[in-house]
Design a protein around this motif. Structure first.
Motif, PDB file in Angstrom:
ATOM      1  N   MET A  54       0.839  -1.174   0.000  1.00  0.00           N
ATOM      2  CA  MET A  54       0.000   0.000   0.000  1.00  0.00           C
ATOM      3  C   MET A  54       0.887   1.241   0.000  1.00  0.00           C
ATOM      4  O   MET A  54       1.891   1.292   0.689  1.00  0.00           O
ATOM      5  CB  MET A  54      -0.894   0.004   1.237  1.00  0.00           C
ATOM      6  CG  MET A  54      -1.688   1.277   1.340  1.00  0.00           C
ATOM      7  SD  MET A  54      -2.711   1.373   2.784  1.00  0.00           S
ATOM      8  CE  MET A  54      -3.888   0.115   2.389  1.00  0.00           C
ATOM      9  N   SER A 114     -15.726  -2.076   0.023  1.00  0.00           N
ATOM     10  CA  SER A 114     -15.036  -2.720  -1.086  1.00  0.00           C
ATOM     11  C   SER A 114     -13.942  -3.637  -0.539  1.00  0.00           C
ATOM     12  O   SER A 114     -13.532  -3.516   0.619  1.00  0.00           O
ATOM     13  CB  SER A 114     -14.424  -1.691  -2.034  1.00  0.00           C
ATOM     14  OG  SER A 114     -13.204  -1.204  -1.522  1.00  0.00           O
ATOM     15  N   ASP A 115     -13.453  -4.524  -1.376  1.00  0.00           N
ATOM     16  CA  ASP A 115     -12.384  -5.436  -0.968  1.00  0.00           C
ATOM     17  C   ASP A 115     -11.078  -4.709  -0.684  1.00  0.00           C
ATOM     18  O   ASP A 115     -10.234  -5.217   0.040  1.00  0.00           O
ATOM     19  CB  ASP A 115     -12.137  -6.501  -2.048  1.00  0.00           C
ATOM     20  CG  ASP A 115     -13.312  -7.468  -2.190  1.00  0.00           C
ATOM     21  OD1 ASP A 115     -14.119  -7.578  -1.236  1.00  0.00           O
ATOM     22  OD2 ASP A 115     -13.429  -8.100  -3.245  1.00  0.00           O
ATOM     23  N   ALA A 116     -10.907  -3.519  -1.233  1.00  0.00           N
ATOM     24  CA  ALA A 116      -9.673  -2.756  -1.051  1.00  0.00           C
ATOM     25  C   ALA A 116      -9.641  -1.986   0.270  1.00  0.00           C
ATOM     26  O   ALA A 116      -8.598  -1.498   0.680  1.00  0.00           O
ATOM     27  CB  ALA A 116      -9.489  -1.784  -2.209  1.00  0.00           C
ATOM     28  N   TRP A 117     -10.783  -1.877   0.948  1.00  0.00           N
ATOM     29  CA  TRP A 117     -10.857  -1.063   2.158  1.00  0.00           C
ATOM     30  C   TRP A 117     -10.181  -1.761   3.335  1.00  0.00           C
ATOM     31  O   TRP A 117     -10.407  -2.928   3.593  1.00  0.00           O
ATOM     32  CB  TRP A 117     -12.302  -0.753   2.530  1.00  0.00           C
ATOM     33  CG  TRP A 117     -12.400   0.268   3.621  1.00  0.00           C
ATOM     34  CD1 TRP A 117     -12.503   1.610   3.445  1.00  0.00           C
ATOM     35  CD2 TRP A 117     -12.376   0.045   5.030  1.00  0.00           C
ATOM     36  NE1 TRP A 117     -12.539   2.243   4.659  1.00  0.00           N
ATOM     37  CE2 TRP A 117     -12.460   1.305   5.657  1.00  0.00           C
ATOM     38  CE3 TRP A 117     -12.278  -1.087   5.830  1.00  0.00           C
ATOM     39  CZ2 TRP A 117     -12.463   1.472   7.038  1.00  0.00           C
ATOM     40  CZ3 TRP A 117     -12.274  -0.926   7.207  1.00  0.00           C
ATOM     41  CH2 TRP A 117     -12.369   0.335   7.801  1.00  0.00           C
ATOM     42  N   ALA A 151      -5.923   1.928   4.811  1.00  0.00           N
ATOM     43  CA  ALA A 151      -6.297   2.598   3.559  1.00  0.00           C
ATOM     44  C   ALA A 151      -7.209   3.792   3.842  1.00  0.00           C
ATOM     45  O   ALA A 151      -7.077   4.843   3.210  1.00  0.00           O
ATOM     46  CB  ALA A 151      -6.975   1.618   2.609  1.00  0.00           C
TER      47      ALA A 151
END
Length: 67
Positions: A1, A36-39, A43
């Motif tokens: 990240m 979302s899967d990215a959260w 992040a």
């Protein structure tokens, strides 16, 4: 990240490149993406820091707040 500093450095570099070529720099804050899967908590912290710093920055021609 990526970190907030890395992301802001990239945005700033793009804005400087644009200006050198006669274009204006319009940037947008990062919209919320919880669910979302990215959260992740990290992040979200980066998103909030980037947004706060973009809103305070004066080197861009405009900032669109999508937050």
């Amino acid at each position: 990240m990526v970190t907030a500093d890395e992301l802001l450095a990239a945005i700033g570099a793009f804005a400087r490149f644009s200006r050198r070529h006669g274009a204006r720099s319009l940037v947008c804050t990062i919209p919320p993406f919880s669910g979302s899967d990215a959260w992740t908590v990290r992040a979200e912290a980066v998103r909030q820091e980037v947004n706060a710093r973009l809103k305070a920055e004066t080197s861009f021609d405009a900032v669109v707040d999508l937050d």
